[in-house]
Design an enzyme around this catalytic site. Structure first.
Site, PDB file in Angstrom:
ATOM      1  CG  ASP A  67      -2.302  -1.491   1.020  1.00  0.00           C
ATOM      2  OD1 ASP A  67      -1.979  -2.062   0.218  1.00  0.00           O
ATOM      3  OD2 ASP A  67      -2.731  -0.787   2.111  1.00  0.00           O
ATOM      4  CG  HIS A  96       3.115  -8.967  -0.224  1.00  0.00           C
ATOM      5  ND1 HIS A  96       2.220  -9.889   0.147  1.00  0.00           N
ATOM      6  CD2 HIS A  96       2.023  -7.991   0.295  1.00  0.00           C
ATOM      7  CE1 HIS A  96       1.856  -9.544   0.992  1.00  0.00           C
ATOM      8  NE2 HIS A  96       1.530  -8.003   1.787  1.00  0.00           N
ATOM      9  CB  SER A 145       9.525   3.853   5.733  1.00  0.00           C
ATOM     10  OG  SER A 145      10.792   4.194   5.733  1.00  0.00           O
TER      11      SER A 145
END
Length: 299
Positions: A98, A154, A256
């Site tokens: 995300d 991922h 981050s």
């Protein structure tokens, strides 16, 4: 004298944001947050999450569990199965996390941008002249994770992970205000350089998770050790691992940045630009089939 214009107010807000998130003992505060987040107390955790929600858009509706024994469990939460479907098209490199899309473009003369007017070199970021040269002419994109986002990342495609280089450093905030004020910020912060090859044709793809204030800890499933400020080596870790598109690679302790270095035949997917909000699995790059060349995989 009080600010009289909207511009004055915005500049004052930026100054305060920068002072509060950077002109503080960053490493000490980050270590404290690491300790605090691991306190196992459901009551303290509920209170901390309630305070957290006052300042962020924290949404736990797609989390696998709804109750957490510590803030660390909430920060590194897993999601319900199917919450982040990955684009299965072979020519698509998906977003690994995300994120909000930041600076992007083509690596030119070894340089990329962290923000308008703030270039840095791949050599400074990656710490390897050979790897920096190998990515000349490639595409890059900066993905910023806010504190309230899902913090796991991922595999953006079917990958072979060759090695990880850990580079210790500072913990500057990586929000847009800091990126416009601190030169070479990503090259100063703690980070991991994850060198990969696409399984389809051996093309290079490198992921650079960058730590920040309150976040200086990176966990990669392909390594037995956790990478954090007290980790002292080895610096270069060979890692013959494989991951299918969508497989979880690891997580940040908070939020981050991930810098993605993609093959030169990749283009940003339709609708993706600076400021776009992406979910893990959405199309980030599309490769141009006419440009694909088979790359001999190193032995």
């Amino acid at each position: 004298m009080k600010p009289q214009t909207l511009r004055d107010r915005l500049l004052l807000q930026e100054d305060l944001n920068f002072l509060l998130t950077n002109r503080v003992p960053r490493i000490a505060l980050t270590r404290f947050m690491g300790w605090y987040s691991r306190i196992r107390s459901p009551g303290l955790t509920r209170f901390s999450i309630a305070v957290w929600r006052l300042f962020t858009e924290l949404d736990l509706s797609d989390a696998k569990q709804q109750r957490f024994a510590s803030l660390h469990e909430c920060f590194t939460r897993e999601l319900r199965p199917g919450a982040r479907p990955f684009d299965a098209r072979a020519d698509v490199i998906a977003s690994p996390s995300d994120a909000i899309v930041g600076a992007h473009g083509t690596v030119a003369q070894g340089q990329v941008l962290q923000a308008k007017g703030f270039p840095y070199t791949l050599l400074d970021l990656l710490g390897s002249p050979g790897l920096a040269q190998a990515h000349e002419g490639c595409r890059y994109v900066t993905l910023r994770l806010t504190s309230s986002m899902y913090h796991r990342f991922h595999a953006p495609h079917d990958l072979r992970i060759d090695r990880v280089t850990y580079i210790s450093g500072d913990t500057w905030n990586v929000n847009p205000i800091a990126l416009q004020r601190v030169e070479r910020l990503f090259c100063k912060n703690e980070r991991a350089v994850v060198e990969c090859r696409l399984q389809a044709d051996g093309a290079r793809l490198t992921l650079v998770p960058v730590a920040a204030i309150l976040v200086a800890s990176i966990r990669l499933h392909c390594l037995p050790q956790r990478l954090h400020l007290r980790y002292r080596g080895p610096n270069v870790i060979d890692c013959q691992a494989q991951a299918a598109k969508g497989d979880e690679l690891g997580w940040f302790e908070h939020g981050s940045t991930i810098i993605v270095l993609a093959p030169p035949d990749a283009r940003l997917a339709a609708g993706v630009d600076t400021g776009s909000r992406l979910k893990a699995g959405q199309a980030l790059f599309e490769r141009l089939p006419a440009c694909h060349e088979t790359v001999t995989r190193p032995s």
